[in-house]
Design a protein around this motif. Structure first.
Motif, PDB file in Angstrom:
ATOM      1  N   SER A 189      41.389  38.978  27.481  1.00 21.46           N
ATOM      2  CA  SER A 189      40.486  39.011  28.619  1.00 21.46           C
ATOM      3  C   SER A 189      41.224  38.432  30.068  1.00 21.46           C
ATOM      4  O   SER A 189      40.937  39.184  30.860  1.00 21.46           O
ATOM      5  CB  SER A 189      39.261  38.041  28.342  1.00 21.46           C
ATOM      6  N   TYR A 190      42.205  37.607  29.532  1.00 22.22           N
ATOM      7  CA  TYR A 190      42.788  37.092  30.841  1.00 22.22           C
ATOM      8  C   TYR A 190      43.702  38.131  31.620  1.00 22.22           C
ATOM      9  O   TYR A 190      43.692  38.319  32.653  1.00 22.22           O
ATOM     10  CB  TYR A 190      43.749  35.642  30.610  1.00 22.22           C
ATOM     11  N   SER A 201      43.116  43.802  36.732  1.00 19.33           N
ATOM     12  CA  SER A 201      41.837  44.235  37.436  1.00 19.33           C
ATOM     13  C   SER A 201      41.956  43.626  38.981  1.00 19.33           C
ATOM     14  O   SER A 201      41.002  43.954  39.891  1.00 19.33           O
ATOM     15  CB  SER A 201      40.499  44.107  36.822  1.00 19.33           C
ATOM     16  N   LYS A 227      41.174  40.336  39.634  1.00 19.39           N
ATOM     17  CA  LYS A 227      40.369  39.196  39.518  1.00 19.39           C
ATOM     18  C   LYS A 227      41.024  38.072  39.398  1.00 19.39           C
ATOM     19  O   LYS A 227      40.333  36.911  39.869  1.00 19.39           O
ATOM     20  CB  LYS A 227      39.068  39.269  38.393  1.00 19.39           C
ATOM     21  N   LYS A 228      42.196  38.054  38.893  1.00 19.54           N
ATOM     22  CA  LYS A 228      42.853  36.529  38.626  1.00 19.54           C
ATOM     23  C   LYS A 228      44.190  36.936  39.455  1.00 19.54           C
ATOM     24  O   LYS A 228      44.863  37.680  39.356  1.00 19.54           O
ATOM     25  CB  LYS A 228      43.005  36.392  37.307  1.00 19.54           C
ATOM     26  N   GLU A 285      41.709  40.585  33.268  1.00 16.74           N
ATOM     27  CA  GLU A 285      41.315  40.158  34.686  1.00 16.74           C
ATOM     28  C   GLU A 285      42.509  40.158  35.699  1.00 16.74           C
ATOM     29  O   GLU A 285      42.425  40.681  36.955  1.00 16.74           O
ATOM     30  CB  GLU A 285      40.924  38.538  34.444  1.00 16.74           C
TER      31      GLU A 285
END
Length: 71
Positions: free
Chosen positions: A29-30, A36, A38-39, A33
């Motif tokens: 999941s990290y 994408s 997001k992180k 992110e």
């Protein structure tokens, strides 16, 4: 746009997100992110990506800049 470059390199090396995440020592999941946008990743993790893809960090960054300028 480093996140796009990291996704392109993962796909080029035919790693799933799960495979790449396991090799990087992070969760799927990290990684999702990160890819994408997001992180934001730190330099230590960027070095792990470079090691995974057997290239210098500078090449990852240069490729990222190239992708960004072609959009």
């Amino acid at each position: 746009m480093i996140h796009k470059a990291l996704r392109v390199f993962r796909q080029f090396h035919k790693y799933t997100q799960l495979e790449a995440a396991e090799r990087l020592g992070i969760s799927k999941s990290y990684l999702s992110e990160i890819e994408s946008g997001k992180k934001i990743i730190n330099t230590d993790l960027l070095q792990k990506f470079a090691d995974l893809y057997e290239m210098p960090v500078s090449s990852l960054v240069f490729f990222s800049e190239t992708l960004h300028s072609s959009e």
